[in-house]
Design a protein around this motif. Structure first.
Motif, PDB file in Angstrom:
ATOM      1  N   THR A 214    -115.754  61.778   8.280  1.00 43.83           N
ATOM      2  CA  THR A 214    -116.869  62.134   7.407  1.00 43.83           C
ATOM      3  C   THR A 214    -117.554  60.942   6.764  1.00 43.83           C
ATOM      4  OG1 THR A 214    -115.336  62.403   5.545  1.00 43.83           O
ATOM      5  CG2 THR A 214    -115.848  64.362   6.843  1.00 43.83           C
ATOM      6  N   ARG A 215    -117.187  59.732   7.141  1.00 44.38           N
ATOM      7  CA  ARG A 215    -117.800  58.546   6.530  1.00 44.38           C
ATOM      8  C   ARG A 215    -119.245  58.392   6.987  1.00 44.38           C
ATOM      9  NH1 ARG A 215    -114.632  53.231   6.079  1.00 44.38           N
ATOM     10  NH2 ARG A 215    -115.181  53.472   3.890  1.00 44.38           N
ATOM     11  N   THR A 216    -119.998  57.519   6.308  1.00 41.27           N
ATOM     12  CA  THR A 216    -121.368  57.236   6.739  1.00 41.27           C
ATOM     13  C   THR A 216    -121.318  56.617   8.119  1.00 41.27           C
ATOM     14  OG1 THR A 216    -121.383  54.988   5.861  1.00 41.27           O
ATOM     15  CG2 THR A 216    -122.041  56.755   4.363  1.00 41.27           C
ATOM     16  N   ARG A 217    -122.429  56.694   8.847  1.00 40.36           N
ATOM     17  CA  ARG A 217    -122.454  56.149  10.199  1.00 40.36           C
ATOM     18  C   ARG A 217    -122.081  54.670  10.203  1.00 40.36           C
ATOM     19  NH1 ARG A 217    -123.110  60.030  13.433  1.00 40.36           N
ATOM     20  NH2 ARG A 217    -124.708  61.621  13.191  1.00 40.36           N
ATOM     21  N   ALA A 218    -122.586  53.922   9.214  1.00 43.61           N
ATOM     22  CA  ALA A 218    -122.306  52.487   9.167  1.00 43.61           C
ATOM     23  C   ALA A 218    -120.834  52.218   8.914  1.00 43.61           C
ATOM     24  CB  ALA A 218    -123.154  51.834   8.076  1.00 43.61           C
ATOM     25  N   GLN A 219    -120.173  53.087   8.130  1.00 44.29           N
ATOM     26  CA  GLN A 219    -118.782  52.858   7.774  1.00 44.29           C
ATOM     27  C   GLN A 219    -117.807  53.499   8.750  1.00 44.29           C
ATOM     28  OE1 GLN A 219    -119.070  54.687   3.886  1.00 44.29           O
ATOM     29  NE2 GLN A 219    -118.892  52.703   2.872  1.00 44.29           N
ATOM     30  N   ALA A 220    -118.266  54.446   9.542  1.00 42.21           N
ATOM     31  CA  ALA A 220    -117.355  55.227  10.378  1.00 42.21           C
ATOM     32  C   ALA A 220    -116.793  54.429  11.539  1.00 42.21           C
ATOM     33  CB  ALA A 220    -118.074  56.467  10.914  1.00 42.21           C
ATOM     34  N   VAL A 234    -113.168  61.807  18.681  1.00 40.81           N
ATOM     35  CA  VAL A 234    -113.672  61.653  17.316  1.00 40.81           C
ATOM     36  C   VAL A 234    -115.043  62.319  17.196  1.00 40.81           C
ATOM     37  CG1 VAL A 234    -114.361  60.018  15.528  1.00 40.81           C
ATOM     38  CG2 VAL A 234    -112.416  59.495  17.012  1.00 40.81           C
ATOM     39  N   ILE A 235    -115.171  63.202  16.217  1.00 39.39           N
ATOM     40  CA  ILE A 235    -116.460  63.819  15.903  1.00 39.39           C
ATOM     41  C   ILE A 235    -116.885  63.283  14.535  1.00 39.39           C
ATOM     42  CG2 ILE A 235    -117.677  65.964  15.387  1.00 39.39           C
ATOM     43  CD1 ILE A 235    -115.874  67.397  17.328  1.00 39.39           C
ATOM     44  N   GLU A 236    -117.998  62.573  14.504  1.00 39.57           N
ATOM     45  CA  GLU A 236    -118.483  62.012  13.246  1.00 39.57           C
ATOM     46  C   GLU A 236    -119.428  62.991  12.561  1.00 39.57           C
ATOM     47  OE1 GLU A 236    -120.068  58.117  13.890  1.00 39.57           O
ATOM     48  OE2 GLU A 236    -118.128  57.269  14.461  1.00 39.57           O
ATOM     49  N   ALA A 237    -119.169  63.223  11.287  1.00 40.71           N
ATOM     50  CA  ALA A 237    -119.986  64.141  10.500  1.00 40.71           C
ATOM     51  C   ALA A 237    -120.265  63.498   9.153  1.00 40.71           C
ATOM     52  CB  ALA A 237    -119.284  65.481  10.331  1.00 40.71           C
ATOM     53  N   PRO A 238    -121.191  62.542   9.091  1.00 44.74           N
ATOM     54  CA  PRO A 238    -121.460  61.859   7.819  1.00 44.74           C
ATOM     55  C   PRO A 238    -121.921  62.846   6.755  1.00 44.74           C
ATOM     56  CG  PRO A 238    -122.543  60.750   9.671  1.00 44.74           C
ATOM     57  CD  PRO A 238    -122.047  62.065  10.179  1.00 44.74           C
ATOM     58  N   THR A 239    -121.286  62.790   5.599  1.00 33.73           N
ATOM     59  CA  THR A 239    -121.686  63.670   4.504  1.00 33.73           C
ATOM     60  C   THR A 239    -122.702  63.003   3.588  1.00 33.73           C
ATOM     61  OG1 THR A 239    -119.811  62.897   3.183  1.00 33.73           O
ATOM     62  CG2 THR A 239    -119.484  64.880   4.520  1.00 33.73           C
ATOM     63  N   ILE A 240    -122.821  61.679   3.705  1.00 34.20           N
ATOM     64  CA  ILE A 240    -123.816  60.938   2.930  1.00 34.20           C
ATOM     65  C   ILE A 240    -124.447  59.884   3.815  1.00 34.20           C
ATOM     66  CG2 ILE A 240    -122.628  61.253   0.720  1.00 34.20           C
ATOM     67  CD1 ILE A 240    -121.601  58.377   1.012  1.00 34.20           C
ATOM     68  N   HIS A 241    -125.573  59.342   3.392  1.00 31.43           N
ATOM     69  CA  HIS A 241    -126.124  58.163   4.039  1.00 31.43           C
ATOM     70  C   HIS A 241    -126.603  57.200   2.965  1.00 31.43           C
ATOM     71  CE1 HIS A 241    -129.649  60.875   3.662  1.00 31.43           C
ATOM     72  NE2 HIS A 241    -130.337  59.756   3.448  1.00 31.43           N
ATOM     73  N   ILE A 242    -126.636  55.943   3.332  1.00 32.63           N
ATOM     74  CA  ILE A 242    -126.941  54.874   2.385  1.00 32.63           C
ATOM     75  C   ILE A 242    -128.363  54.373   2.607  1.00 32.63           C
ATOM     76  CG2 ILE A 242    -126.251  52.592   1.557  1.00 32.63           C
ATOM     77  CD1 ILE A 242    -124.216  54.824   1.022  1.00 32.63           C
ATOM     78  N   GLU A 243    -129.115  54.261   1.511  1.00 31.70           N
ATOM     79  CA  GLU A 243    -130.476  53.731   1.572  1.00 31.70           C
ATOM     80  C   GLU A 243    -130.588  52.522   0.639  1.00 31.70           C
ATOM     81  OE1 GLU A 243    -133.077  56.828   0.384  1.00 31.70           O
ATOM     82  OE2 GLU A 243    -132.794  58.027   2.215  1.00 31.70           O
ATOM     83  N   PRO A 244    -131.443  51.560   0.967  1.00 35.19           N
ATOM     84  CA  PRO A 244    -131.637  50.422   0.063  1.00 35.19           C
ATOM     85  C   PRO A 244    -132.184  50.889  -1.286  1.00 35.19           C
ATOM     86  CG  PRO A 244    -132.620  50.010   2.221  1.00 35.19           C
ATOM     87  CD  PRO A 244    -132.256  51.458   2.188  1.00 35.19           C
ATOM     88  N   ALA A 245    -131.905  50.110  -2.312  1.00 36.26           N
ATOM     89  CA  ALA A 245    -132.422  50.418  -3.649  1.00 36.26           C
ATOM     90  C   ALA A 245    -133.929  50.201  -3.687  1.00 36.26           C
ATOM     91  CB  ALA A 245    -131.726  49.537  -4.686  1.00 36.26           C
ATOM     92  N   SER A 246    -134.549  50.566  -4.801  1.00 38.18           N
ATOM     93  CA  SER A 246    -135.989  50.395  -4.968  1.00 38.18           C
ATOM     94  C   SER A 246    -136.348  48.914  -4.979  1.00 38.18           C
ATOM     95  CB  SER A 246    -136.430  51.032  -6.279  1.00 38.18           C
ATOM     96  OG  SER A 246    -135.828  50.344  -7.370  1.00 38.18           O
ATOM     97  N   ASP A 247    -137.617  48.640  -4.738  1.00 43.05           N
ATOM     98  CA  ASP A 247    -138.076  47.247  -4.727  1.00 43.05           C
ATOM     99  C   ASP A 247    -137.784  46.567  -6.061  1.00 43.05           C
ATOM    100  OD1 ASP A 247    -138.937  47.580  -2.180  1.00 43.05           O
ATOM    101  OD2 ASP A 247    -141.049  47.916  -2.706  1.00 43.05           O
TER     102      ASP A 247
END
Length: 466
Positions: A214-220, A234-247
């Motif tokens: 269930t980790r994020t794609r980058a961490q899985a 292995v079946i990946e099912a990310p429950t969250i995803h990470i986005e960059p912060a605001s400018d």
């Protein structure tokens, strides 16, 4: 890359051959670099030669890279060498699905039966639907009914299944195991070999198990790799995803990274925070890891410390015994005088308040910089949902409390699909959340790292199989 599914299975073609040919030409004429990826070897029952000829007729140049045909690969992964110095000196590759426009079969079955009887091996492609007829044809040409045979489905993948039996009973064995196409059929003495070590692929501790990550794609990737190497599907099912912060937040981070520093401590609470800093250094293109020479660095746990070294070749000055923010603050304040210390805390936007609050209580000045945003997934992948509904998931390792909470929330009324899944926790904090949400903990990692979490999954499966 743009991915186009042109796969073919019996009576199920995503694209016709003519559509595939035309598409390759069209894409190449657009100036794109095109890879036509085929299973096995493109020139062995793969219509690769026809495709190359079509491209040439339309003025499209190409390069062909040979592959390993499934007639060799699938038996090998099932523990069957298609030749053996003491057993088989010849191997014949046969298609059981010939061009339907041919007036008669081009396969000389009497000669093939004699070759097999003399110790040769025959590998049949695309023949599962004709298995009974194939066995009858061979035995009808004086091949012994006791000749060893095997059928390997989904060879070389975690879903591989193998049936072995004498030729006269191989169709029955295949039906009993529910094996269907795609599969390779092997007939000959080698199909009966049971020498030590040949079955290495199916002997792996997680072979035949399906694991939900269930980790994020980058961490899985790290966890998935550990599990896949142990044989799991292995079946990946990310429950969250990470986005960059605001400018604005990134501009603050850029200022914090620029020497001379207005801080004494850089505190990192996740590998994602390390990644955010590394990305900003690359974006600034003015500094490298030497920008940190005046700062002391604290990492929330070993995984974050390892990410710090992997990305920036920096070693953390302080890593707590327990991998959570509260432990970091308490242990740091216990071992260091934090009065008047200026701390910059780089973290995600959903991190808890305990860490900065404890540092401030100890007299530190804390600046919080959210370097990434955590976003809850809108839905789970259909593959994961279908597997849970069908009871096909055997194990589910959880690397954080948030992963547990988000998975349960995303499942909603379908959370009952987790009841039969053996859940594995990365540590006490995650275990507490699992208990709170009514999940049974089958095992807990000995330390809060991805490697230890994977080891706990493998140990649990090994114990249960004994």
């Amino acid at each position: 890359c743009r991915l186009i599914d042109a796969g073919k299975r019996a009576k199920e073609h995503r694209l016709t051959q003519d559509q595939t040919n035309a598409l390759m030409v069209d894409l190449a004429r657009q100036g794109l670099r095109v890879v036509r990826l085929k299973g096995g070897d493109p020139y062995l029952f793969g219509r690769g030669a026809e495709e190359v000829a079509y491209l040439a007729r339309h003025g499209v140049a190409c390069e062909v890279i040979p592959g390993i045909t499934s007639g060799i690969a699938a038996p090998m992964y099932a523990g069957i060498p298609v030749t053996h110095r003491q057993t088989a000196s010849t191997v014949t590759f046969v298609t059981a699905h010939e061009d339907p426009t041919k007036p008669q079969s081009a396969v000389d079955y009497p000669a093939l039966a004699r070759l097999i009887a003399a110790g040769g091996t025959a590998c049949f492609y695309m023949g599962v639907g004709r298995l009974t007829e194939l066995a009858t044809t061979l035995t009808g040409h004086d091949l012994s009914c006791d000749t060893p045979a095997a059928v390997v489905q989904w060879g070389s993948t975690p879903q591989q299944r193998t049936a072995r039996a004498p030729l006269s009973r191989i169709a029955e064995a295949v039906a009993a195991k529910g094996i269907t196409a795609p599969a390779m059929i092997v007939v000959g003495a080698v199909a009966g070999l049971t020498e030590p070590g040949l079955g290495f692929f199916e002997a792996r501790p997680l072979f035949g198990k399906t694991v939900l990550v269930t980790r994020t794609r980058a961490q899985a990737s790290e966890l998935s790799q550990h599990l896949a190497e142990a044989g799991a599907r292995v079946i990946e099912a990310p429950t969250i995803h990470i986005e960059p912060a605001s400018d604005g937040a990134l501009a603050q981070l850029d200022a914090a990274l620029t020497p001379p520093h207005a801080f004494d401590w850089l505190i990192l609470t996740s590998a994602n925070a390390v990644g955010g800093i590394a990305d900003r250094l690359e974006a600034l293109a003015r500094f490298d890891a030497r920008a940190f020479h005046q700062l002391k660095i604290a990492a929330v746990g070993r995984a974050t410390a390892e990410a710090l070294y992997d990305r920036l070749r920096l070693r953390a000055d302080f890593v707590p015994d327990a991998a959570n923010g509260e432990a970091l603050a308490r242990e740091l304040c216990k071992t260091h005088d934090m009065r008047g210390q200026r701390c910059v805390l780089v973290r995600g936007d959903l991190a808890g308040p305990e860490l900065p609050a404890l540092l401030r209580e100890a007299g530190a000045a804390v600046t919080e910089l959210p370097v990434y945003h955590t976003r809850i997934a809108e839905a789970l992948p259909e593959e994961a949902l279908a597997a849970l509904r069908e009871g096909a998931i055997d194990l589910a390792p959880f690397a954080s409390s948030s992963a547990v909470r988000h998975l349960v929330a995303l499942l909603g009324a379908e959370r009952g699909g987790l009841d039969a899944v053996r859940c594995v926790s990365i540590g006490p904090v995650t275990s507490a959340t699992m208990r709170e949400l009514g999940l049974t903990i089958a095992a807990e990692a000995t330390e809060p790292t991805v490697a230890a979490l994977a080891a706990a999954v493998i140990a649990l499966s090994t114990l249960e199989s004994k």
